[in-house]
Write a protein that holds these residues in place. Sequence first.
Motif, short mmCIF file in Angstrom:
data_model
loop_
_atom_site.label_atom_id
_atom_site.label_comp_id
_atom_site.label_asym_id
_atom_site.label_seq_id
_atom_site.Cartn_x
_atom_site.Cartn_y
_atom_site.Cartn_z
N ASN A 48 51.29 52.11 42.91
CA ASN A 48 52.03 51.31 41.92
C ASN A 48 51.08 50.39 41.15
N LEU A 49 51.16 50.46 39.82
CA LEU A 49 50.30 49.63 38.98
C LEU A 49 50.82 48.18 39.02
N LEU A 50 50.00 47.26 39.59
CA LEU A 50 50.45 45.87 39.73
C LEU A 50 49.70 44.92 38.80
N PHE A 51 48.61 45.36 38.21
CA PHE A 51 47.83 44.47 37.34
C PHE A 51 47.15 45.32 36.28
N THR A 52 47.23 44.87 35.03
CA THR A 52 46.45 45.52 33.96
C THR A 52 46.10 44.47 32.93
N GLN A 53 44.87 44.48 32.47
CA GLN A 53 44.41 43.48 31.50
C GLN A 53 43.38 44.10 30.58
N ASN A 54 43.61 43.91 29.28
CA ASN A 54 42.70 44.36 28.24
C ASN A 54 41.69 43.25 27.98
N PHE A 55 40.42 43.45 28.33
CA PHE A 55 39.40 42.41 28.16
C PHE A 55 38.61 42.62 26.86
N ASN A 56 38.14 41.51 26.30
CA ASN A 56 37.47 41.53 25.00
C ASN A 56 36.34 40.50 25.03
N ILE A 57 35.12 40.94 24.72
CA ILE A 57 34.02 39.97 24.77
C ILE A 57 33.90 39.16 23.49
N LEU A 93 53.80 44.31 53.17
CA LEU A 93 53.16 45.61 53.40
C LEU A 93 53.49 46.07 54.82
N ALA A 94 54.01 47.28 54.91
CA ALA A 94 54.39 47.81 56.22
C ALA A 94 53.16 48.07 57.08
N ALA A 95 53.36 48.18 58.36
CA ALA A 95 52.27 48.61 59.25
C ALA A 95 51.82 50.00 58.82
N GLY A 96 50.53 50.29 58.99
CA GLY A 96 50.01 51.61 58.63
C GLY A 96 49.02 51.55 57.49
N ASP A 97 48.86 52.69 56.80
CA ASP A 97 47.82 52.84 55.77
C ASP A 97 48.25 52.33 54.39
N HIS A 98 47.28 51.74 53.69
CA HIS A 98 47.51 51.30 52.31
C HIS A 98 46.23 51.53 51.51
N THR A 99 46.41 51.77 50.20
CA THR A 99 45.25 51.90 49.32
C THR A 99 45.39 50.94 48.15
N ILE A 100 44.28 50.31 47.82
CA ILE A 100 44.22 49.46 46.63
C ILE A 100 43.14 50.04 45.73
N GLU A 101 43.56 50.51 44.54
CA GLU A 101 42.62 51.15 43.60
C GLU A 101 42.28 50.18 42.47
N PHE A 102 41.00 50.04 42.22
CA PHE A 102 40.50 49.22 41.12
C PHE A 102 39.86 50.19 40.11
N PHE A 103 40.33 50.16 38.86
CA PHE A 103 39.79 51.13 37.91
C PHE A 103 39.97 50.67 36.46
N ALA A 104 39.12 51.20 35.58
CA ALA A 104 39.21 50.94 34.15
C ALA A 104 39.93 52.10 33.49
N SER A 105 40.57 51.80 32.34
CA SER A 105 41.20 52.87 31.55
C SER A 105 41.20 52.46 30.09
N GLY A 106 41.60 53.41 29.24
CA GLY A 106 41.59 53.18 27.80
C GLY A 106 40.89 54.34 27.12
N GLY A 137 38.43 49.81 21.54
CA GLY A 137 39.27 49.60 22.70
C GLY A 137 40.54 50.42 22.59
N PRO A 138 41.51 50.18 23.44
CA PRO A 138 41.51 49.12 24.46
C PRO A 138 40.64 49.47 25.66
N ASP A 139 40.28 48.42 26.41
CA ASP A 139 39.50 48.58 27.63
C ASP A 139 40.21 47.80 28.74
N TYR A 140 40.97 48.52 29.52
CA TYR A 140 41.79 47.89 30.55
C TYR A 140 41.11 47.90 31.92
#
Length: 227
Positions: free
Chosen positions: A112-121, A160-173, A101-104
């Motif tokens: 803007n990064l609003l959430f990050t979590q390192n998961f472990n099985i 959130l203002a009127a108009g366009d927004h993007t929410i990205e979901f992704f892994a990193s590490g 790892g890490p596996d985020y």
Amino acid sequence: MKFKAILAILAVAASIPASADVLYSNNFETNTNGFTGAGFLTGTQGYGALGFGQQMLRNNAPGNPAAASVLNLNFGGAVSDANLSFSFGALDSWDGNNCCGPDYFNIRVDGNLLFTQNFNISNGSPAVNAHLTTLSYGNQLGFSGWADQAYTISLNLGNLAAGDHTIEFFASGNLWQAGEDESWAIDNISLAGEQAVPPADVPEPMSGALLLGGLGVMALALRRRRA
Ligand SMILES: [Ca+2]
Ligand SMILES: [Ca+2]
Ligand SMILES: [Ca+2]
């Protein structure tokens, strides 16, 4: 007394907030509408028993950061107190701070990064984060031979203002291994908030004036009766 009571009722009515509107939702049973980037519909296997239904959106992209699944939104009016919630599956051998790892898992909103979590099985306990609720930990839910995890994730996005927004979901590490070794899935996604009434739907000023006029007449009548 009656006049004061009417004023009190009016004050309460004015302060009642609009109920939250669901502005986007998808259970991924039939489509990935709104999403671009990496990710594909796949059968839920053991996740089906945890409320994921028949299909979910899975992302097994390689790289660091790995290619994101991107939700594209457009709001006709500004949204206040926006809340994002969804079911999340950490599929197979996420390594936490172990050897590989890490596996985020991360969420980025409008860059803007609003959430990050390192998961472990294999650390003996579910991941802890104020935004996580554990649905399953340490059980084999399908896919490869490793145990899997399931959570609900809830995140307040503020205004959130009127108009366009993007929410990205992704892994990193650096040691994100992807593919059939470690991947993730989301389901039952919902974005809710209080949306400002679009200009076209604002009640005509005349009807508001008539309402106030009517209340004024009522108040006058009550005052006269008291006198
Ligand atoms: Ca589903
Ligand atoms: Ca598995
Ligand atoms: Ca890894």
